[in-house]
Design a protein around this motif. Sequence first.
Motif, PDB file in Angstrom:
ATOM      1  N   GLN A 197     -48.663  46.876 -13.890  1.00  0.00           N
ATOM      2  CA  GLN A 197     -47.631  46.250 -13.069  1.00  0.00           C
ATOM      3  C   GLN A 197     -46.438  45.830 -13.936  1.00  0.00           C
ATOM      4  O   GLN A 197     -46.605  45.122 -14.928  1.00  0.00           O
ATOM      5  CB  GLN A 197     -48.208  45.014 -12.362  1.00  0.00           C
ATOM      6  N   LEU A 198     -45.250  46.254 -13.527  1.00  0.00           N
ATOM      7  CA  LEU A 198     -44.022  45.896 -14.227  1.00  0.00           C
ATOM      8  C   LEU A 198     -43.204  44.918 -13.379  1.00  0.00           C
ATOM      9  O   LEU A 198     -43.139  45.051 -12.155  1.00  0.00           O
ATOM     10  CB  LEU A 198     -43.177  47.135 -14.517  1.00  0.00           C
ATOM     11  N   LEU A 199     -42.554  43.975 -14.059  1.00  0.00           N
ATOM     12  CA  LEU A 199     -41.686  43.017 -13.380  1.00  0.00           C
ATOM     13  C   LEU A 199     -40.366  42.945 -14.130  1.00  0.00           C
ATOM     14  O   LEU A 199     -40.346  42.729 -15.344  1.00  0.00           O
ATOM     15  CB  LEU A 199     -42.354  41.641 -13.330  1.00  0.00           C
ATOM     16  N   GLY A 200     -39.279  43.146 -13.412  1.00  0.00           N
ATOM     17  CA  GLY A 200     -37.962  43.084 -14.021  1.00  0.00           C
ATOM     18  C   GLY A 200     -36.907  43.507 -13.026  1.00  0.00           C
ATOM     19  O   GLY A 200     -37.222  44.005 -11.936  1.00  0.00           O
ATOM     20  N   GLY A 201     -35.632  43.322 -13.388  1.00  0.00           N
ATOM     21  CA  GLY A 201     -34.555  43.582 -12.451  1.00  0.00           C
ATOM     22  C   GLY A 201     -33.593  44.679 -12.841  1.00  0.00           C
ATOM     23  O   GLY A 201     -32.672  44.989 -12.077  1.00  0.00           O
ATOM     24  N   GLN A 202     -33.790  45.311 -14.024  1.00  0.00           N
ATOM     25  CA  GLN A 202     -32.852  46.338 -14.487  1.00  0.00           C
ATOM     26  C   GLN A 202     -33.522  47.712 -14.487  1.00  0.00           C
ATOM     27  O   GLN A 202     -34.558  47.910 -15.124  1.00  0.00           O
ATOM     28  CB  GLN A 202     -32.354  45.986 -15.886  1.00  0.00           C
ATOM     29  N   PRO A 203     -32.925  48.699 -13.799  1.00  0.00           N
ATOM     30  CA  PRO A 203     -33.573  50.005 -13.645  1.00  0.00           C
ATOM     31  C   PRO A 203     -33.923  50.715 -14.952  1.00  0.00           C
ATOM     32  O   PRO A 203     -35.035  51.229 -15.096  1.00  0.00           O
ATOM     33  CB  PRO A 203     -32.541  50.807 -12.842  1.00  0.00           C
ATOM     34  N   ASP A 204     -32.974  50.756 -15.901  1.00  0.00           N
ATOM     35  CA  ASP A 204     -33.219  51.558 -17.107  1.00  0.00           C
ATOM     36  C   ASP A 204     -34.367  51.013 -17.966  1.00  0.00           C
ATOM     37  O   ASP A 204     -35.271  51.776 -18.352  1.00  0.00           O
ATOM     38  CB  ASP A 204     -31.937  51.682 -17.927  1.00  0.00           C
ATOM     39  N   PRO A 205     -34.394  49.715 -18.283  1.00  0.00           N
ATOM     40  CA  PRO A 205     -35.544  49.207 -19.045  1.00  0.00           C
ATOM     41  C   PRO A 205     -36.859  49.326 -18.273  1.00  0.00           C
ATOM     42  O   PRO A 205     -37.910  49.593 -18.873  1.00  0.00           O
ATOM     43  CB  PRO A 205     -35.183  47.739 -19.296  1.00  0.00           C
ATOM     44  N   MET A 206     -36.816  49.126 -16.970  1.00  0.00           N
ATOM     45  CA  MET A 206     -38.035  49.279 -16.161  1.00  0.00           C
ATOM     46  C   MET A 206     -38.536  50.713 -16.237  1.00  0.00           C
ATOM     47  O   MET A 206     -39.733  50.966 -16.388  1.00  0.00           O
ATOM     48  CB  MET A 206     -37.761  48.875 -14.716  1.00  0.00           C
ATOM     49  N   ALA A 207     -37.611  51.668 -16.157  1.00  0.00           N
ATOM     50  CA  ALA A 207     -37.998  53.076 -16.220  1.00  0.00           C
ATOM     51  C   ALA A 207     -38.568  53.438 -17.594  1.00  0.00           C
ATOM     52  O   ALA A 207     -39.571  54.155 -17.691  1.00  0.00           O
ATOM     53  CB  ALA A 207     -36.794  53.957 -15.900  1.00  0.00           C
ATOM     54  N   ALA A 208     -37.943  52.932 -18.655  1.00  0.00           N
ATOM     55  CA  ALA A 208     -38.413  53.236 -20.006  1.00  0.00           C
ATOM     56  C   ALA A 208     -39.818  52.700 -20.233  1.00  0.00           C
ATOM     57  O   ALA A 208     -40.681  53.368 -20.825  1.00  0.00           O
ATOM     58  CB  ALA A 208     -37.449  52.651 -21.040  1.00  0.00           C
ATOM     59  N   ASN A 209     -40.081  51.497 -19.747  1.00  0.00           N
ATOM     60  CA  ASN A 209     -41.411  50.908 -19.921  1.00  0.00           C
ATOM     61  C   ASN A 209     -42.442  51.551 -19.008  1.00  0.00           C
ATOM     62  O   ASN A 209     -43.616  51.647 -19.372  1.00  0.00           O
ATOM     63  CB  ASN A 209     -41.332  49.395 -19.713  1.00  0.00           C
ATOM     64  N   ALA A 210     -42.011  52.004 -17.851  1.00  0.00           N
ATOM     65  CA  ALA A 210     -42.928  52.749 -16.977  1.00  0.00           C
ATOM     66  C   ALA A 210     -43.340  54.051 -17.652  1.00  0.00           C
ATOM     67  O   ALA A 210     -44.515  54.455 -17.602  1.00  0.00           O
ATOM     68  CB  ALA A 210     -42.260  53.031 -15.638  1.00  0.00           C
ATOM     69  N   HIS A 211     -42.368  54.710 -18.275  1.00  0.00           N
ATOM     70  CA  HIS A 211     -42.659  55.958 -18.995  1.00  0.00           C
ATOM     71  C   HIS A 211     -43.673  55.701 -20.104  1.00  0.00           C
ATOM     72  O   HIS A 211     -44.622  56.472 -20.285  1.00  0.00           O
ATOM     73  CB  HIS A 211     -41.367  56.533 -19.571  1.00  0.00           C
ATOM     74  N   ARG A 212     -43.478  54.604 -20.847  1.00  0.00           N
ATOM     75  CA  ARG A 212     -44.419  54.274 -21.923  1.00  0.00           C
ATOM     76  C   ARG A 212     -45.819  54.010 -21.361  1.00  0.00           C
ATOM     77  O   ARG A 212     -46.818  54.485 -21.913  1.00  0.00           O
ATOM     78  CB  ARG A 212     -43.929  53.067 -22.707  1.00  0.00           C
ATOM     79  N   ALA A 213     -45.907  53.246 -20.282  1.00  0.00           N
ATOM     80  CA  ALA A 213     -47.215  52.953 -19.690  1.00  0.00           C
ATOM     81  C   ALA A 213     -47.916  54.241 -19.254  1.00  0.00           C
ATOM     82  O   ALA A 213     -49.125  54.405 -19.452  1.00  0.00           O
ATOM     83  CB  ALA A 213     -47.056  52.006 -18.506  1.00  0.00           C
ATOM     84  N   ALA A 214     -47.154  55.148 -18.659  1.00  0.00           N
ATOM     85  CA  ALA A 214     -47.732  56.427 -18.233  1.00  0.00           C
ATOM     86  C   ALA A 214     -48.205  57.233 -19.437  1.00  0.00           C
ATOM     87  O   ALA A 214     -49.272  57.856 -19.407  1.00  0.00           O
ATOM     88  CB  ALA A 214     -46.708  57.215 -17.421  1.00  0.00           C
ATOM     89  N   GLU A 215     -47.422  57.223 -20.519  1.00  0.00           N
ATOM     90  CA  GLU A 215     -47.812  57.925 -21.749  1.00  0.00           C
ATOM     91  C   GLU A 215     -49.113  57.383 -22.317  1.00  0.00           C
ATOM     92  O   GLU A 215     -49.921  58.127 -22.883  1.00  0.00           O
ATOM     93  CB  GLU A 215     -46.721  57.763 -22.812  1.00  0.00           C
ATOM     94  N   LEU A 216     -49.312  56.068 -22.148  1.00  0.00           N
ATOM     95  CA  LEU A 216     -50.524  55.425 -22.669  1.00  0.00           C
ATOM     96  C   LEU A 216     -51.735  55.650 -21.761  1.00  0.00           C
ATOM     97  O   LEU A 216     -52.836  55.211 -22.093  1.00  0.00           O
ATOM     98  CB  LEU A 216     -50.281  53.929 -22.860  1.00  0.00           C
ATOM     99  N   GLY A 217     -51.513  56.298 -20.630  1.00  0.00           N
ATOM    100  CA  GLY A 217     -52.637  56.651 -19.761  1.00  0.00           C
ATOM    101  C   GLY A 217     -52.798  55.814 -18.517  1.00  0.00           C
ATOM    102  O   GLY A 217     -53.858  55.862 -17.873  1.00  0.00           O
ATOM    103  N   ALA A 218     -51.770  55.064 -18.118  1.00  0.00           N
ATOM    104  CA  ALA A 218     -51.873  54.275 -16.888  1.00  0.00           C
ATOM    105  C   ALA A 218     -52.073  55.201 -15.688  1.00  0.00           C
ATOM    106  O   ALA A 218     -51.303  56.148 -15.515  1.00  0.00           O
ATOM    107  CB  ALA A 218     -50.615  53.435 -16.694  1.00  0.00           C
ATOM    108  N   PRO A 219     -53.093  54.958 -14.858  1.00  0.00           N
ATOM    109  CA  PRO A 219     -53.316  55.802 -13.681  1.00  0.00           C
ATOM    110  C   PRO A 219     -52.200  55.696 -12.642  1.00  0.00           C
ATOM    111  O   PRO A 219     -52.064  56.558 -11.784  1.00  0.00           O
ATOM    112  CB  PRO A 219     -54.630  55.258 -13.102  1.00  0.00           C
ATOM    113  N   GLY A 220     -51.408  54.601 -12.713  1.00  0.00           N
ATOM    114  CA  GLY A 220     -50.310  54.398 -11.784  1.00  0.00           C
ATOM    115  C   GLY A 220     -49.431  53.266 -12.273  1.00  0.00           C
ATOM    116  O   GLY A 220     -49.832  52.473 -13.126  1.00  0.00           O
ATOM    117  N   ILE A 221     -48.211  53.202 -11.719  1.00  0.00           N
ATOM    118  CA  ILE A 221     -47.262  52.150 -12.064  1.00  0.00           C
ATOM    119  C   ILE A 221     -46.980  51.345 -10.805  1.00  0.00           C
ATOM    120  O   ILE A 221     -46.578  51.904  -9.776  1.00  0.00           O
ATOM    121  CB  ILE A 221     -45.938  52.725 -12.602  1.00  0.00           C
ATOM    122  N   ASP A 222     -47.174  50.034 -10.887  1.00  0.00           N
ATOM    123  CA  ASP A 222     -46.889  49.150  -9.754  1.00  0.00           C
ATOM    124  C   ASP A 222     -45.686  48.272 -10.106  1.00  0.00           C
ATOM    125  O   ASP A 222     -45.552  47.817 -11.242  1.00  0.00           O
ATOM    126  CB  ASP A 222     -48.099  48.270  -9.442  1.00  0.00           C
TER     127      ASP A 222
END
Length: 324
Positions: A68-93
């Motif tokens: 689960q990610l919490l934040g208000g800016q699209p670009d940093p949220m997207a970058a961290n979502a990408h990292r979580a997915a790379e680390l094997g997260a089954p999904g991003i909330d």
Amino acid sequence: MRIMLAPMEGVVDHTMRDMLTRIGGIDRCVTEFVRVTNQLLPRRVFYRLCPELKQGGTTPSGVPVYVQLLGGQPDPMAANAHRAAELGAPGIDINFGCPAKTVNRNDGGSVLLREPQRLYNIVSAIRSAVPTATPVTAKIRLGFEDHSLLADITDAIFAAGANELTIHARTKVDGYKPPAYWQHIHAIQAKAKIPVIANGEIWTPQDYQRCLIESGCQDVMLGRGLLTRPDLARQIQTLNRGETVTSMCWSDIAQHLAQFSLVTEEMYEAKYVGSRVKQWLSYLRQAHPMGQQLFEQVKRMRCPQEIYQTIEQHREHYLLTKAV
């Protein structure tokens, strides 16, 4: 029909996720929020909040855990979502529901519900940043002050490409005060082309049935109700099979509580161990009279081993009393 475990901040960490999914009936978990500001977070942050990433992104019982990610800016949220997915997260909330004042003052959580366009921008950026096979889900409330923007909020999230949407059936202003307004979810669910998950005030199998009728949803997310009745998800499954619902006996719950105290002793500093056990007991005592009795016994204890021994003695005494 699916049952999700709600991501309760400061309560449902990896130890609690493990304990509750062992009891059964839960189809998916979500981590406590990863707070995103303006930078890409190091991998250790994700592993700390979601150690399940090191075991394929599931609890030991095999239940998927979304990051689960919490934040208000699209670009940093997207970058961290990408990292979580790379680390094997089954999904991003994505957390658009937290009502905490500190979170809202720092441009996160439910305050974003005032601006549907920003919700679109964040969800869209994350959807583009992670593989197509990685689900992107969002959790919202009915609104901030009221539910007048609910249609705009949900349309924005649908248009941005979210795979699922969870709706906590209260506004930010409502906080956690009952009731939950499940009926407001119905119109959203009826037009949605993705699954909509109902959340809020589901404490019993009977509440679950009323929620389905009023919300029109097939799936639910359980939070405090599952901490109060650890087998609630299992009870709901039994109900859906048309079988007689029975509750887990107190001795079994106490056994899980004792195991929880041992696990938390290994995972946390000693000064925090007792707090975690007492925190769970504060929920359990709402539905179990023996929970109140046990809480009174341990509430002033600070030694982890003393707490564990007291739980075990309490359980043994309970079993002897039941046998007489």
